[in-house]
Design a protein around this motif. Structure first.
Motif: not given
Length: 332
Positions: A229-233, A269-276
């Protein structure tokens, strides 16, 4: 207009083959349609001499060809087997080994469950990381000490060779293949139709039957939800541990037990998946996507994508911004 030929997939069945493994590639891959409306994958089953083979489930399978299908395949998938030669002695027929080695020179190689024993016996896993069913781990290590077996992940991809753990992990690996070839939105639609989870990352841990501490009922799932929920933090490790009412040491140990990854590795990995997903579904600039995904700058996102996927954000977007779609019903 030139119509691209379907990606050719050959599934190799060695007696007695695991029927569940054998059925998954056809079920999952054959549901992907190309932009022209035809199938994106042409999935065929092969046996060493083209003859029917028994399954471990009590019935036989009639293939569509013999080892010659491997020579024409773009992807070769080895289904799980209970062959004593393979599982007890670590050997396969020289004709099979040679066909697999020849195919490897041009095709993507995949194994499901104990199919990893077949790839290892053919010499294709030496020096590589690989996965197989946790039940056969000790036997695999004894037979193939030069392979870096990892019993934690659901699947492993190492330089064009992909291996999965047992059972439903084969579904996860096939969805991973679809995701890599056609993007997340297509893989998600195939998963939705088959009523399975659209994304269980390869690093998620297998459910291994092993002793655990009495207090193992506590989970780090709450922390993973918070991280998602807070990937950008920035979320310090001590805060994540406190969120799960654990010490940092216990949290870190439990997190790896449950996911196969450290908290930092899982978060990346979660951040990269969201970026994709953002690259596939939006026209946002790369710097904005990196910021929204918690990867900082476009430069940082480019480094992560090159390391993990061997591509750049721009190239990924060109490949997956307009993607094939999955049909709403299985093909006859």
């Amino acid at each position: 207009m030139t119509v691209a030929a379907p990606h050719r997939v050959t599934v190799l069945a060695l007696a007695p083959v695991v029927a569940f493994d054998l059925s998954i590639p056809a079920q999952m891959l054959a549901m992907v349609a190309a932009r022209t409306g035809g199938p994106a994958y042409d999935v065929r089953t092969a046996t060493p001499d083209g003859s029917p083979v028994p399954t471990v489930n009590g019935y036989g399978i009639t293939p569509q060809g013999d080892l010659s299908l491997l020579a024409r395949a773009d992807t070769v998938i080895v289904a799980g087997t209970r062959s004593p030669d393979v599982l007890d002695d670590g050997v396969v027929d020289p004709r099979i080994a040679e066909a697999l080695r020849a195919a490897h020179r041009r095709a993507r190689m995949v194994s499901l469950c104990t199919g990893a024993f077949v790839l290892a016996a053919a010499g294709l896993l030496e020096g590589r990381r690989a996965a197989t069913h946790w039940r056969y781990a000790d036997r695999f290590r004894r037979l193939f000490p030069a392979v870096h077996l990892d019993t934690h992940p659901l699947y492993v991809a190492d330089r064009g060779v992909l291996t999965s753990a047992g059972g439903a992990a084969a579904i996860d690996l096939c969805l991973h293949v679809i995701r890599e070839d056609h993007g997340s939105s297509v893989a998600n639609r195939v998963a939705r139709y088959n009523v399975v989870a659209p994304m269980r990352e390869g690093g998620q841990a297998q459910f291994i039957d092993r002793p655990v501490a009495e207090d193992a009922g506590a989970s780090t799932a709450r922390a993973r939800t918070l991280m998602t929920e807070r990937l950008d933090r920035r979320l310090p490790l001590k805060d994540l541990a406190a969120h799960c009412h654990m010490s940092v040491r216990t949290f870190t140990r439990r997190f790896r037990q449950e996911t196969g990854l450290s908290p930092a590795e899982w978060l990346t990995s979660a951040r990269l998946a969201h970026a994709r997903r953002l690259l596939e579904s939006t026209e946002l600039p790369v710097d904005d996507i990196a910021a929204r995904a918690g990867l900082g700058s476009g430069t940082n996102l480019r480094q992560h994508m090159r390391l993990a996927l061997g591509t750049t954000p721009s190239a990924y977007r060109r490949a997956f911004r307009s993607t094939p779609t999955a049909p709403t019903a299985p093909r006859p």
